[in-house]
Motif scaffolding. Sequence first.
Motif, PDB file in Angstrom:
ATOM      1  N   VAL A  25       0.839  -1.197   0.000  1.00  0.00           N
ATOM      2  CA  VAL A  25       0.000   0.000   0.000  1.00  0.00           C
ATOM      3  C   VAL A  25       0.875   1.249   0.000  1.00  0.00           C
ATOM      4  CG1 VAL A  25      -1.661   1.354   1.354  1.00  0.00           C
ATOM      5  CG2 VAL A  25      -2.007  -1.104   1.045  1.00  0.00           C
ATOM      6  N   LEU A  26       1.828   1.320   0.916  1.00  0.00           N
ATOM      7  CA  LEU A  26       2.689   2.498   1.015  1.00  0.00           C
ATOM      8  C   LEU A  26       3.461   2.757  -0.276  1.00  0.00           C
ATOM      9  CD1 LEU A  26       4.095   2.207   4.636  1.00  0.00           C
ATOM     10  CD2 LEU A  26       2.711   4.062   3.706  1.00  0.00           C
ATOM     11  N   ASN A  27       3.929   1.712  -0.919  1.00  0.00           N
ATOM     12  CA  ASN A  27       4.728   1.887  -2.130  1.00  0.00           C
ATOM     13  C   ASN A  27       3.895   2.142  -3.375  1.00  0.00           C
ATOM     14  OD1 ASN A  27       7.390   1.865  -1.182  1.00  0.00           O
ATOM     15  ND2 ASN A  27       7.232  -0.328  -0.834  1.00  0.00           N
ATOM     16  N   ASN A  28       2.582   2.082  -3.250  1.00  0.00           N
ATOM     17  CA  ASN A  28       1.723   2.343  -4.395  1.00  0.00           C
ATOM     18  C   ASN A  28       0.902   3.617  -4.264  1.00  0.00           C
ATOM     19  OD1 ASN A  28       1.894   0.174  -6.538  1.00  0.00           O
ATOM     20  ND2 ASN A  28       1.901  -1.019  -4.654  1.00  0.00           N
ATOM     21  N   ILE A  29       1.153   4.390  -3.230  1.00  0.00           N
ATOM     22  CA  ILE A  29       0.490   5.687  -3.143  1.00  0.00           C
ATOM     23  C   ILE A  29       1.420   6.743  -3.726  1.00  0.00           C
ATOM     24  CG2 ILE A  29      -0.948   5.077  -1.177  1.00  0.00           C
ATOM     25  CD1 ILE A  29       0.910   6.647   0.608  1.00  0.00           C
ATOM     26  N   THR A  30       0.847   7.822  -4.229  1.00  0.00           N
ATOM     27  CA  THR A  30       1.644   8.840  -4.907  1.00  0.00           C
ATOM     28  C   THR A  30       2.276   9.847  -3.953  1.00  0.00           C
ATOM     29  OG1 THR A  30      -0.327  10.182  -5.273  1.00  0.00           O
ATOM     30  CG2 THR A  30       0.313   8.648  -7.035  1.00  0.00           C
ATOM     31  N   SER A  31       1.835   9.890  -2.719  1.00  0.00           N
ATOM     32  CA  SER A  31       2.444  10.785  -1.738  1.00  0.00           C
ATOM     33  C   SER A  31       3.771  10.196  -1.275  1.00  0.00           C
ATOM     34  CB  SER A  31       1.533  10.945  -0.518  1.00  0.00           C
ATOM     35  OG  SER A  31       0.319  11.543  -0.859  1.00  0.00           O
ATOM     36  N   ASN A  46       8.872   5.456   1.220  1.00  0.00           N
ATOM     37  CA  ASN A  46       8.191   4.685   0.186  1.00  0.00           C
ATOM     38  C   ASN A  46       8.788   5.008  -1.182  1.00  0.00           C
ATOM     39  OD1 ASN A  46       7.071   7.237  -0.194  1.00  0.00           O
ATOM     40  ND2 ASN A  46       4.984   6.487  -0.441  1.00  0.00           N
ATOM     41  N   ALA A  48       7.683   6.524  -3.703  1.00  0.00           N
ATOM     42  CA  ALA A  48       7.418   7.861  -4.252  1.00  0.00           C
ATOM     43  C   ALA A  48       8.580   8.819  -4.007  1.00  0.00           C
ATOM     44  CB  ALA A  48       6.133   8.417  -3.660  1.00  0.00           C
ATOM     45  N   ASP A 148       3.375  15.859  -0.932  1.00  0.00           N
ATOM     46  CA  ASP A 148       2.813  15.744  -2.272  1.00  0.00           C
ATOM     47  C   ASP A 148       3.417  16.836  -3.133  1.00  0.00           C
ATOM     48  OD1 ASP A 148       0.715  13.629  -2.153  1.00  0.00           O
ATOM     49  OD2 ASP A 148      -0.024  14.914  -0.544  1.00  0.00           O
TER      50      ASP A 148
END
Length: 163
Positions: A25-31, A46, A48, A148
Amino acid sequence: MNSKKTMANHSFDMLAESGEFLNLVLNNITSCVLLLDKDMKLQAFNDALKSIFSNKADEDLKYMLCGEAIGCAYQIEEAKDCGKTSKCCTCELRLAAFDSYLNNTVIYKKHIRRPFFNENGERIMKDLQFSTRHFYFKNEKYIILIIDDITENRSPGSVSNNV
């Protein structure tokens, strides 16, 4: 209504039991999610981070100071450690992180505009939105910094030497 709340809490229980799922989850969020210690050293991050900030491709960033990990232009231009440049005393990211660590302050969606170096060695301006808060894990206190990149699409002429 209580059944919905119970179902939501049950979902979070499942996440807590699965470190692998949480990492995905952490590695697939854009933040960009940074975990910093009291010295502003990066303890975890992560994916990002490398796509948004790293000024060097495939660089191992763990245990670097925050400004070094994100390619802070001031740290690079002055060739000083993060925390020792002429701009560090007014760095809003740094001040917010320390405020969260020392005073348990929650910083939420603060906006800043700062110069960074990209992987091509170009100085670019980025508009950022960030949030910070502290937490404890295994009797150690940490800062979570979520960033972000809200920079609008800019033309190639957006490279700036100002600021």
